[in-house]
Design an enzyme around this catalytic site. Structure first.
Site, PDB file in Angstrom:
ATOM      1  N   ASP A 106     -35.512  18.874  16.534  1.00 58.66           N
ATOM      2  CA  ASP A 106     -36.743  19.612  16.272  1.00 58.66           C
ATOM      3  C   ASP A 106     -37.914  19.118  17.129  1.00 58.66           C
ATOM      4  O   ASP A 106     -37.838  18.078  17.795  1.00 58.66           O
ATOM      5  CB  ASP A 106     -37.077  19.648  14.775  1.00 58.66           C
ATOM      6  CG  ASP A 106     -37.508  18.301  14.208  1.00 58.66           C
ATOM      7  OD1 ASP A 106     -38.295  17.613  14.867  1.00 58.66           O
ATOM      8  OD2 ASP A 106     -37.071  17.963  13.091  1.00 58.66           O
ATOM      9  N   TYR A 107     -38.974  19.889  17.120  1.00 60.39           N
ATOM     10  CA  TYR A 107     -40.144  19.686  17.980  1.00 60.39           C
ATOM     11  C   TYR A 107     -40.670  18.248  17.920  1.00 60.39           C
ATOM     12  O   TYR A 107     -41.040  17.657  18.935  1.00 60.39           O
ATOM     13  CB  TYR A 107     -41.230  20.673  17.548  1.00 60.39           C
ATOM     14  CG  TYR A 107     -42.476  20.691  18.391  1.00 60.39           C
ATOM     15  CD1 TYR A 107     -42.495  21.295  19.634  1.00 60.39           C
ATOM     16  CD2 TYR A 107     -43.658  20.123  17.921  1.00 60.39           C
ATOM     17  CE1 TYR A 107     -43.646  21.334  20.415  1.00 60.39           C
ATOM     18  CE2 TYR A 107     -44.811  20.153  18.688  1.00 60.39           C
ATOM     19  CZ  TYR A 107     -44.804  20.754  19.928  1.00 60.39           C
ATOM     20  OH  TYR A 107     -45.943  20.780  20.687  1.00 60.39           O
TER      21      TYR A 107
END
Length: 247
Positions: A106-107
């Site tokens: 994820d980011y």
């Protein structure tokens, strides 16, 4: 690229088996740089020479590529992002081949990400039911007690972004660095979106940092933002793992 026998080049391009390719050559159906070739031992370089079968140019076999990226925080693991955020494709933009990330980080997470153009291997690695151990270093805000860690090890119910409630698979968790905000090693055999963050949040603790340091046989050994090709051995290990998981 070194010169190779025509029948080998044709087989690699998916035109026919080597034996069938030999029959094509014997029948005068193959041309090399515009001239009919009937000699079975003829060699050519597919990157330089023009090879055609029945007048149709041979489509070059795509070279399969495999890279390890150490993804920094602040990048999404998609080819493009509708929100305009930077994607991991920036790190392989110098390649003319179309590569894509396998799986997700994820980011806000960082660490080991596999990038390839081998669609078959990518599908095997990401399909549901194929479980490859993934090792993370996780920094937690606050100190969970042993009872909470044991719950995470056994598997707990978490709520996904679509509202679905699922039970996580058993996980291996050990303390790496004892501190007011400790680091843990977490090994998962599944990879749901934001799973580690959801797991710790369920026990009342927020995750500050996540770094993936190992993906199956691959161990992270490059600095953030750097890319390196996988070794022949590493590619073979990945393929052997997926082959052993059939069925």
């Amino acid at each position: 690229m070194a010169a190779e026998r025509l029948q080998k080049i044709m087989a690699a391009a998916g035109v026919a088996s080597r034996r069938k390719a030999e029959e094509f050559i014997a029948a005068g159906r193959v041309t090399l740089n515009g001239k009919v070739v009937m000699e079975q031992g003829t060699k050519a370089d597919p990157e330089v020479d023009e090879i055609a079968v029945d007048g149709k140019p041979l489509k070059a076999a795509e070279q399969l590529l495999y890279f390890m990226l150490n993804k920094p925080k602040g990048y999404v693991t998609t080819v493009s992002d509708p929100e305009g955020r930077p994607t991991v494709m920036e790190f392989v933009s110098y390649r003319k081949e179309r590569l894509y990330p396998v799986g997700r980080l994820d980011y806000g997470s960082e660490g080991l990400l596999l990038m390839t153009n081998d669609g078959d291997l990518a599908q095997k690695l990401t399909k549901a039911g194929w479980h490859m151990p993934k090792t993370y270093h996780v920094k937690v805000s606050g100190r969970p007690d042993e009872k909470a860690i044991e719950r995470l090890r056994r598997g707990i119910m978490i709520t996904l972004e679509d509202g679905e409630r699922v039970k996580t698979s058993p996980a291996k968790i050990r303390l790496l660095e004892d501190a007011p905000n400790p680091w843990y090693e977490v090994i998962l055999i599944e990879g749901r979106n934001r799973q580690i963050r959801r797991m710790f949040q369920h026990t009342g603790f927020l995750v500050e940092k996540i770094k993936r340091v190992q993906l199956g046989p691959l161990k992270l050994d490059i600095p953030p933002g750097k890319v390196r090709p996988l070794t022949v051995r590493e590619v073979a290990q990945l393929k052997n793992l997926t082959a052993s998981q059939k069925g």
